[in-house]
Design an enzyme around this catalytic site. Structure first.
Site, PDB file in Angstrom:
ATOM      1  N   VAL A  13       7.650   8.728   3.649  1.00 56.09           N
ATOM      2  CA  VAL A  13       6.567   8.423   4.586  1.00 56.09           C
ATOM      3  C   VAL A  13       7.059   7.487   5.698  1.00 56.09           C
ATOM      4  O   VAL A  13       6.780   7.722   6.882  1.00 56.09           O
ATOM      5  CB  VAL A  13       5.360   7.797   3.842  1.00 56.09           C
ATOM      6  N   GLY A  36      11.060  -2.844  12.844  1.00 53.59           N
ATOM      7  CA  GLY A  36      12.005  -3.038  11.735  1.00 53.59           C
ATOM      8  C   GLY A  36      11.433  -2.423  10.479  1.00 53.59           C
ATOM      9  O   GLY A  36      10.226  -2.194  10.393  1.00 53.59           O
ATOM     10  N   VAL A 123      -5.858   7.810  -0.133  1.00 49.95           N
ATOM     11  CA  VAL A 123      -6.619   8.846  -0.851  1.00 49.95           C
ATOM     12  C   VAL A 123      -6.799  10.035   0.083  1.00 49.95           C
ATOM     13  O   VAL A 123      -7.371   9.891   1.150  1.00 49.95           O
ATOM     14  CB  VAL A 123      -8.022   8.342  -1.282  1.00 49.95           C
ATOM     15  N   GLU A 180       6.655  15.999  -6.663  1.00 45.90           N
ATOM     16  CA  GLU A 180       7.786  15.067  -6.756  1.00 45.90           C
ATOM     17  C   GLU A 180       8.812  15.604  -7.757  1.00 45.90           C
ATOM     18  O   GLU A 180       8.459  16.375  -8.654  1.00 45.90           O
ATOM     19  CB  GLU A 180       7.290  13.727  -7.315  1.00 45.90           C
ATOM     20  N   ASP A 191      -2.093   9.694 -11.052  1.00 46.59           N
ATOM     21  CA  ASP A 191      -2.231   9.613  -9.595  1.00 46.59           C
ATOM     22  C   ASP A 191      -3.711   9.745  -9.198  1.00 46.59           C
ATOM     23  O   ASP A 191      -4.225   8.964  -8.386  1.00 46.59           O
ATOM     24  CB  ASP A 191      -1.388  10.732  -8.947  1.00 46.59           C
ATOM     25  N   LYS A 195      -6.446   6.998  -7.446  1.00 47.55           N
ATOM     26  CA  LYS A 195      -7.275   7.282  -6.264  1.00 47.55           C
ATOM     27  C   LYS A 195      -8.755   7.085  -6.594  1.00 47.55           C
ATOM     28  O   LYS A 195      -9.509   6.571  -5.759  1.00 47.55           O
ATOM     29  CB  LYS A 195      -6.995   8.704  -5.774  1.00 47.55           C
ATOM     30  N   GLY A 291       1.247  15.516   2.977  1.00 45.79           N
ATOM     31  CA  GLY A 291       2.694  15.390   2.846  1.00 45.79           C
ATOM     32  C   GLY A 291       3.081  14.216   3.725  1.00 45.79           C
ATOM     33  O   GLY A 291       2.208  13.583   4.336  1.00 45.79           O
TER      34      GLY A 291
HETATM   35  N1  LIG Z   1       4.989  11.105  -0.024  1.00 46.01           N
HETATM   36  C1  LIG Z   1       3.761  11.403   0.395  1.00 46.01           C
HETATM   37  O1  LIG Z   1       3.478  12.510   0.864  1.00 46.01           O
HETATM   38  C2  LIG Z   1       2.671  10.352   0.292  1.00 46.01           C
HETATM   39  C3  LIG Z   1       1.345  10.691   0.664  1.00 46.01           C
HETATM   40  C4  LIG Z   1       0.353   9.692   0.618  1.00 46.01           C
HETATM   41  C5  LIG Z   1       0.676   8.410   0.210  1.00 46.01           C
HETATM   42  N2  LIG Z   1       1.972   8.128  -0.167  1.00 46.01           N
HETATM   43  C6  LIG Z   1       2.282   6.765  -0.591  1.00 46.01           C
HETATM   44  O2  LIG Z   1       3.211   6.189   0.330  1.00 46.01           O
HETATM   45  C7  LIG Z   1       4.067   5.279  -0.345  1.00 46.01           C
HETATM   46  C8  LIG Z   1       5.543   5.626  -0.075  1.00 46.01           C
HETATM   47  O3  LIG Z   1       5.792   6.947  -0.547  1.00 46.01           O
HETATM   48  P1  LIG Z   1       7.210   7.655  -0.220  1.00 46.01           P
HETATM   49  O4  LIG Z   1       7.062   9.048  -0.694  1.00 46.01           O
HETATM   50  O5  LIG Z   1       7.603   7.396   1.190  1.00 46.01           O
HETATM   51  O6  LIG Z   1       8.189   6.829  -1.208  1.00 46.01           O
HETATM   52  P2  LIG Z   1       9.804   6.807  -1.165  1.00 46.01           P
HETATM   53  O7  LIG Z   1      10.323   8.008  -0.456  1.00 46.01           O
HETATM   54  O8  LIG Z   1      10.234   6.528  -2.540  1.00 46.01           O
HETATM   55  O9  LIG Z   1      10.136   5.540  -0.234  1.00 46.01           O
HETATM   56  C9  LIG Z   1       9.998   4.206  -0.662  1.00 46.01           C
HETATM   57  C10 LIG Z   1      10.708   3.303   0.316  1.00 46.01           C
HETATM   58  O10 LIG Z   1      10.465   1.951  -0.070  1.00 46.01           O
HETATM   59  C11 LIG Z   1      11.707   1.264  -0.223  1.00 46.01           C
HETATM   60  N3  LIG Z   1      11.608   0.344  -1.362  1.00 46.01           N
HETATM   61  C12 LIG Z   1      11.071   0.604  -2.581  1.00 46.01           C
HETATM   62  N4  LIG Z   1      11.160  -0.503  -3.363  1.00 46.01           N
HETATM   63  C13 LIG Z   1      11.754  -1.461  -2.605  1.00 46.01           C
HETATM   64  C14 LIG Z   1      12.120  -2.823  -2.843  1.00 46.01           C
HETATM   65  N5  LIG Z   1      11.924  -3.396  -4.034  1.00 46.01           N
HETATM   66  N6  LIG Z   1      12.685  -3.500  -1.836  1.00 46.01           N
HETATM   67  C15 LIG Z   1      12.904  -2.928  -0.634  1.00 46.01           C
HETATM   68  N7  LIG Z   1      12.600  -1.643  -0.351  1.00 46.01           N
HETATM   69  C16 LIG Z   1      12.028  -0.919  -1.320  1.00 46.01           C
HETATM   70  C17 LIG Z   1      12.736   2.316  -0.505  1.00 46.01           C
HETATM   71  O11 LIG Z   1      13.988   1.799  -0.122  1.00 46.01           O
HETATM   72  P3  LIG Z   1      15.362   2.656  -0.228  1.00 46.01           P
HETATM   73  O12 LIG Z   1      15.236   3.653   0.885  1.00 46.01           O
HETATM   74  O13 LIG Z   1      16.442   1.677  -0.006  1.00 46.01           O
HETATM   75  O14 LIG Z   1      15.328   3.278  -1.593  1.00 46.01           O
HETATM   76  C18 LIG Z   1      12.250   3.466   0.365  1.00 46.01           C
HETATM   77  O15 LIG Z   1      12.708   3.343   1.670  1.00 46.01           O
HETATM   78  C19 LIG Z   1       3.684   5.333  -1.831  1.00 46.01           C
HETATM   79  O16 LIG Z   1       2.763   4.309  -2.104  1.00 46.01           O
HETATM   80  C20 LIG Z   1       2.988   6.697  -1.943  1.00 46.01           C
HETATM   81  O17 LIG Z   1       2.033   6.736  -2.995  1.00 46.01           O
HETATM   82  C21 LIG Z   1       2.964   9.064  -0.127  1.00 46.01           C
END
Ligand SMILES: NC(=O)c1ccc[n+]([C@@H]2O[C@H](COP(=O)([O-])OP(=O)(O)OC[C@H]3O[C@@H](n4cnc5c(N)ncnc54)[C@H](OP(=O)(O)O)[C@@H]3O)[C@@H](O)[C@H]2O)c1
Length: 410
Positions: A13, A36, A123, A180, A191, A195, A291
């Site tokens: 995201v 940043g 959500v 996932e 999940d 929500k 997505g």
């Molecule tokens: N994916 C979707 O379609 C979607 C839709 C709706 C809502 N969301 C929500 O959006 C959020 C992010 O989802 P995502 O799919 O983008 O997750 P993701 O791909 O796993 O990305 C997480 C990011 O956070 C960073 N991160 C995690 N823990 C960290 C820590 N302790 N310190 C510093 N950086 C940290 C990771 O760093 P690194 O890059 O270094 O690993 C990565 O860049 C979640 O809450 C998810 O529920 C996602």
């Protein structure tokens, strides 16, 4: 006007947010610049347009206009968001896990800081309804909701309906990028429960944790369950449901039989939707599942809102009301390697436990077992489980059951 936004997280995201921010038209009245982004190990990574850091304090010290949280999980997201709110930096988050556990604490911090905390993308991100209703307090006086809030499990059940087994439907969802690599939180209902907890905070002012909600996963369903569901006048969908009054609430998460009259029955594939029983009647919001790109657009709209139309949360204190057992109809599958009891005997036995049968499918052979499906009238889980335990003891059959919901007007 340029809005300087700091990003927590640069994964699926976060990077979609940066891409979309870079494509904004220069003519827009507000443009968002990502100043940043926090990642785990910034030393190993470079990004042409966005400075990456692993130091959250540096991001906050730069004084962004808005903080966007898309890290996921509880910590360090909670600590950094609380710090931002205490520094009066508006926060936009897509993190339902964080909100489900700490929504009240974060809202209180936003009220103290006098700044917005927006979470439209947490959500069904593709269907912007939380912010719309938050600005309409009278319309959003809601007393019940039913929704499909997990696109992955809706896609998987839609495929099972077409004859696929659950494992191959899930593999197919992963191949197409809907699920996932570890889809357990989608399949087992966690999940969706997170929500539902966020929805209960917004619409019922309830601080219900996901673990306090009755949660069922979709893994027990098979393609054979859909034909009797059709005969009973509906289909099987992964839903969240809750209803409440001034003093009590009840709800559940899990696969359920829904009648064709229920608008959620028509939502196929990855579609999401939510039906709200409000003072203005039943409201339906529906659209595509989220997505990263859809989520990014919703997050950036929240950023624009946080600056152009700031609103601090107005209900940060949750009510304490009693959770009561939910009474619904039930969709039941009975299977036995011997023969199942005669329909009239079965109805009599269930009736002696206060469970009344509305419809029965004829007995069918399934993998060398006799199988029969029932739709009952409404009763509590405790009552039907007690009745089915008596049926199992009397006839050595096993029972699988899910809740059955009617259309709001039925
Ligand atoms: N994916 C979707 O379609 C979607 C839709 C709706 C809502 N969301 C929500 O959006 C959020 C992010 O989802 P995502 O799919 O983008 O997750 P993701 O791909 O796993 O990305 C997480 C990011 O956070 C960073 N991160 C995690 N823990 C960290 C820590 N302790 N310190 C510093 N950086 C940290 C990771 O760093 P690194 O890059 O270094 O690993 C990565 O860049 C979640 O809450 C998810 O529920 C996602």
């Amino acid at each position: 006007m340029e809005i300087r936004a700091a990003l927590l997280g640069f994964g699926n995201v976060g990077s979609a947010i940066a891409r979309l921010a870079a494509r904004q038209p220069r003519s827009a009245s507000h443009t968002i610049r990502i100043v940043g982004a926090l990642v785990r190990h910034s030393a190993h990574r470079k990004h042409a347009d966005v400075p990456l850091t692993s130091n959250p304090a540096a991001l906050l010290d730069a004084g962004p206009d808005v903080l966007i949280e898309v890290l996921g999980g509880l910590e360090p997201a909670r600590t950094i968001v609380l710090e931002a709110l205490s520094r009066r930096i508006p926060v936009v988050t897509a993190n339902k896990t964080l909100l489900a556990e700490h929504g009240a604490e974060l809202s209180q911090a936003a009220v103290r800081g006098g700044v917005p905390l927006y979470y439209e993308a947490s959500v069904i991100a593709g269907v912007p309804f939380l912010g719309t209703l938050a600005r309409r307090p009278l319309t959003s006086t809601v007393t019940a909701l039913t929704g499909i809030v997990n696109g992955t499990s809706n896609y998987v059940l839609s495929q099972v309906n077409r004859g696929a087994d659950l494992g191959s439907a899930l593999a197919d969802a992963q191949r197409q990028g809907f699920a996932e690599p570890d889809p357990s939180k989608d399949v087992d209902g966690i999940d969706a429960a997170e929500k539902l907890a966020v929805l209960l905070q917004q619409f019922a002012q309830l601080g219900v944790r996901p673990r306090e909600i009755e949660i069922g996963g979709i893994e027990g369903l098979t393609a054979a369950d859909f034909a009797p569901a059709r005969r009973f006048g509906g289909t099987l969908k992964p839903v969240v449901h809750a209803e409440w009054s001034n003093t009590t609430w009840s709800g559940f998460v899990g696969p359920a039989f829904v009648t064709w009259g229920n608008p959620l029955a028509a939502l196929k594939g990855t579609a999401n939707g939510i039906s709200l029983r409000s003072v203005s009647g039943d409201l339906l919001f529906a659209g595509p599942g989220a997505g990263p790109d859809v989520t990014a657009a919703t997050v950036l709209d929240d950023v624009l809102e946080a600056v152009a139309n700031p609103r601090t949360p107005d209900s940060c204190r949750h009510r304490t009301i009693t959770q009561i057992p939910l009474s619904t109809k039930w969709f039941v599958r009975l299977t036995s390697t011997a023969s199942l009891p005669d329909g009239a005997d079965l109805a009599d036995l269930l009736g002696s436990y206060g469970v009344w049968v509305q419809q029965t499918s004829s007995t069918e052979a399934q993998h060398g077992k006799d199988a029969r499906w029932l739709l009952t009238y409404a009763c509590t889980r405790h009552r039907i489980e007690r009745a089915l335990a008596a049926v199992s003891a009397a006839s050595t059959c096993s029972a699988f059951l899910i809740r059955a919901l009617e259309a709001p007007s039925e």
